[in-house]
Design an enzyme around this catalytic site. Structure first.
Site, PDB file in Angstrom:
ATOM      1  N   CYS A  87      29.064  83.402   9.516  1.00  0.00           N
ATOM      2  CA  CYS A  87      28.721  82.066   8.994  1.00  0.00           C
ATOM      3  C   CYS A  87      29.802  81.020   9.229  1.00  0.00           C
ATOM      4  CB  CYS A  87      28.408  82.165   7.510  1.00  0.00           C
ATOM      5  SG  CYS A  87      27.067  83.310   7.172  1.00  0.00           S
ATOM      6  N   ASP A 120       9.336  90.764  10.322  1.00  0.00           N
ATOM      7  CA  ASP A 120      10.459  90.638  11.255  1.00  0.00           C
ATOM      8  C   ASP A 120       9.963  91.054  12.628  1.00  0.00           C
ATOM      9  OD1 ASP A 120      13.780  90.593  10.638  1.00  0.00           O
ATOM     10  OD2 ASP A 120      13.139  91.276  12.625  1.00  0.00           O
ATOM     11  N   ARG A 135      30.882  90.894  12.548  1.00  0.00           N
ATOM     12  CA  ARG A 135      30.744  89.692  13.388  1.00  0.00           C
ATOM     13  C   ARG A 135      31.996  88.830  13.242  1.00  0.00           C
ATOM     14  NH1 ARG A 135      25.234  87.224  11.415  1.00  0.00           N
ATOM     15  NH2 ARG A 135      25.923  88.238   9.509  1.00  0.00           N
ATOM     16  N   ALA A 141      45.973  83.379   1.633  1.00  0.00           N
ATOM     17  CA  ALA A 141      46.461  83.251   3.013  1.00  0.00           C
ATOM     18  C   ALA A 141      46.434  84.600   3.712  1.00  0.00           C
ATOM     19  CB  ALA A 141      47.885  82.699   2.992  1.00  0.00           C
TER      20      ALA A 141
HETATM   21  C1  UGA Z   1      30.101  82.261   3.410  1.00  0.00           C
HETATM   22  C2  UGA Z   1      30.069  81.326   2.193  1.00  0.00           C
HETATM   23  O1  UGA Z   1      31.087  81.701   1.272  1.00  0.00           O
HETATM   24  C3  UGA Z   1      28.699  81.404   1.499  1.00  0.00           C
HETATM   25  O2  UGA Z   1      28.649  80.495   0.425  1.00  0.00           O
HETATM   26  C4  UGA Z   1      27.620  81.067   2.534  1.00  0.00           C
HETATM   27  O3  UGA Z   1      26.327  81.157   1.960  1.00  0.00           O
HETATM   28  C5  UGA Z   1      27.710  82.048   3.687  1.00  0.00           C
HETATM   29  O4  UGA Z   1      29.017  81.947   4.297  1.00  0.00           O
HETATM   30  C6  UGA Z   1      26.649  81.685   4.679  1.00  0.00           C
HETATM   31  O5  UGA Z   1      26.738  80.614   5.285  1.00  0.00           O
HETATM   32  O6  UGA Z   1      25.658  82.408   4.784  1.00  0.00           O
HETATM   33  P1  UGA Z   1      30.473  84.894   3.727  1.00  0.00           P
HETATM   34  O7  UGA Z   1      30.424  84.638   5.197  1.00  0.00           O
HETATM   35  O8  UGA Z   1      29.682  86.026   3.153  1.00  0.00           O
HETATM   36  O9  UGA Z   1      29.967  83.583   2.922  1.00  0.00           O
HETATM   37  O10 UGA Z   1      31.981  85.155   3.366  1.00  0.00           O
HETATM   38  P2  UGA Z   1      33.136  84.444   2.516  1.00  0.00           P
HETATM   39  O11 UGA Z   1      33.287  85.155   1.244  1.00  0.00           O
HETATM   40  O12 UGA Z   1      32.955  82.980   2.493  1.00  0.00           O
HETATM   41  O13 UGA Z   1      34.402  84.797   3.424  1.00  0.00           O
HETATM   42  C7  UGA Z   1      34.497  84.277   4.736  1.00  0.00           C
HETATM   43  C8  UGA Z   1      35.779  84.692   5.400  1.00  0.00           C
HETATM   44  O14 UGA Z   1      36.882  83.986   4.828  1.00  0.00           O
HETATM   45  C9  UGA Z   1      36.133  86.175   5.294  1.00  0.00           C
HETATM   46  O15 UGA Z   1      36.583  86.613   6.562  1.00  0.00           O
HETATM   47  C10 UGA Z   1      37.256  86.208   4.275  1.00  0.00           C
HETATM   48  O16 UGA Z   1      38.127  87.291   4.477  1.00  0.00           O
HETATM   49  C11 UGA Z   1      37.949  84.883   4.543  1.00  0.00           C
HETATM   50  N1  UGA Z   1      38.700  84.352   3.390  1.00  0.00           N
HETATM   51  C12 UGA Z   1      38.072  84.032   2.232  1.00  0.00           C
HETATM   52  C13 UGA Z   1      40.085  84.146   3.505  1.00  0.00           C
HETATM   53  O17 UGA Z   1      40.684  84.419   4.567  1.00  0.00           O
HETATM   54  N2  UGA Z   1      40.779  83.632   2.445  1.00  0.00           N
HETATM   55  C14 UGA Z   1      40.160  83.308   1.281  1.00  0.00           C
HETATM   56  O18 UGA Z   1      40.854  82.832   0.364  1.00  0.00           O
HETATM   57  C15 UGA Z   1      38.776  83.517   1.174  1.00  0.00           C
END
Ligand code: UGA
Length: 441
Positions: free
Chosen positions: A262, A32, A332, A254
């Protein structure tokens, strides 16, 4: 002979990938450009919170298979080089910033040995992999580059890396595919689906998947707006439509919407790239997905104003959660922190609690007040907002918490608390997507 692997970029993705690959028996070296990160990782410490990762990392360092280095030349004799650097949103637009990916390629290209394979894992705009491959071969003709997008979720990074639900490999070369099949031999033996694609398709799989997930969340948040207007309950609606297996009940929670490093930047970068390709119309809907998502933050602020009779000035607001989601210290583009900062800017006296993300939140919003204990956060509050659904918040005793606040108003921004329990304890309870149905328990 076992392959020797290198990992370039040791953030969430790279540090996890390096530790997991070492646990599969490979010799791995992580590099890194941030020397502080390498110092910490070399001591078996993870510079961010990710369940299970620190134990795995320490164990792998102890085994001697996993090493970290500040010196890129240390990767020269590796067979496979994984590029895991970040691709954040550019400062002055919505496109992805490829500075780190380009720099990583330039740093490995001249030093790697003939026959070695560079494998991109970072999320990039379609077309990047082909450009990087051309550049690599120009500098070092006897090498190759494939793309292998990563789908890990923060909070489940180790589990998702060791047991991914699919492996996607972008390459036109059988030899490159064979090399990656050796790397992922254990997953293949366990039956993980393997999808070979060309370079552009493999890049698109990743952004398409994240766009779909973002769409699901914004869809249910749009339904939440309708439920509020029509007197419905989005949690019941989500449950009911989710029983249809074509729809499915996951990612239909919701609330205040998606954040993190991401989903938000990936849908924006996808739109920017589509425009460059002259295909912007195909992704016009993602603009709406983004707007619905950002609107959820405003809707909860409106709800606060409704309950506090307009004037936020001097009102004591308690916020539960700063991380963009539970089991992470990542802030973030966190909807929770954004809402906290907006309420403070409107004159409220805001205290924020989070079990893991306070240090990161403080760096981003030093003017906010943070509390180490949940009790201190609730003390004398005139309204409480539940914004990141950590398990400890669901386990709170509403009756006990009521004795700490000045005014017992709870707004659940994640639809995750037990409404009837809070109401039974005498709280005025509101949630996004749920009209004021206090009569329904
Ligand atoms: C997301 C994807 O789920 C991964 O598959 C992907 O690899 C990753 O981005 C990436 O591109 O590296 P992540 O950012 O860790 O993963 O988080 P998520 O679990 O997807 O949640 C994202 C956001 O959506 C959070 O703020 C969560 O609170 C929100 N969320 C999730 C909702 O508001 N409602 C839901 O039903 C689910």
């Amino acid at each position: 002979m076992s392959l020797k692997l290198s990992v370039i970029g040791t953030g969430y993705l790279g540090a996890t990938h390096a530790a997991c690959m070492a646990s599969l028996g490979f010799e791995v070296i992580g590099v890194d450009v941030d020397p502080a990160k390498i110092d910490l990782l070399s001591q078996g410490k993870v510079p961010f919170y990710e369940p299970d990762l620190e134990d795995l990392l320490a164990e792998q360092i102890k085994s001697g298979r996993l090493k970290f280095s500040k010196n890129i030349s240390d990767i020269a004799d590796c067979d496979v080089h994984f590029i895991c650097v970040g691709t954040p949103q550019v400062k002055n637009g919505i496109a992805a910033d490829l500075t780190y990916v380009n720099a990583a390629l330039e740093s490995v290209a001249p030093i790697i040995k003939a026959g070695s394979l560079v494998v991109g894992k970072s999320t990039v705009p379609v077309g990047t992999a082909a450009r990087l491959r051309d550049r690599l071969i120009e500098v070092n003709p006897k090498t190759d580059l494939a793309w292998n997008p990563e789908f890990l979720r923060e909070g489940f990074a180790v589990e998702d890396t060791l047991r991914p639900n699919r492996l996607v490999v972008g390459t036109n070369s059988d030899q490159a595919e064979a090399t990656l099949k050796k790397v992922y031999a254990q997953n293949l033996a366990e039956g993980t689906p393997w999808v070979r694609a060309d370079l552009p398709t493999s890049e698109l799989v990743k952004v398409a998947a994240n766009s779909f997930l973002a769409t699901k969340i914004s869809f249910i948040n749009a339904m939440a707006e309708i439920c509020e207007a029509a007197g419905g309950d989005v949690t019941v609606l989500a449950k009911a439509i989710g029983y249809d297996p074509r729809i499915g009940n996951r990612f239909l929670q919701a609330g205040i919407g998606f954040g993190g490093g991401c989903l938000p930047k990936d849908i924006r970068a996808f739109m920017a790239r589509a425009e460059e390709l002259g295909a912007q119309q195909a992704l016009e809907f993602l603009k709406e997905i983004d707007s619905i998502n950002l609107r959820a933050r405003q809707r909860i602020i409106e709800l606060v104003r409704k309950d506090l009779v307009d004037d936020l000035n001097g009102k004591k607001v308690a916020i539960l959660g700063a991380a963009f989601k539970p089991d992470s210290d990542d802030v973030r583009d966190s909807p929770a922190l954004d809402i906290a900062a907006q309420l403070q800017a409107a004159g409220a006296i805001v205290t924020v609690h989070d079990p893991k993300a306070i240090a990161n939140a403080q760096k981003r919003f030093p003017a906010l007040k943070f509390a180490d204990s949940i009790d201190d956060t609730f003390k004398d509050a005139e309204i409480v907002l539940h914004l990141t659904e950590w398990k400890i918040y669901r386990e709170l005793d509403p009756a006990k918490m009521k004795s700490l606040v000045k005014s017992s108003i709870m707004i659940d921004g994640r639809n995750a608390l037990d409404r009837s329990a809070w109401r039974a304890a005498g709280w005025k309870f509101r949630a996004l997507g749920v009209s004021d149905n206090s009569q329904i328990k």
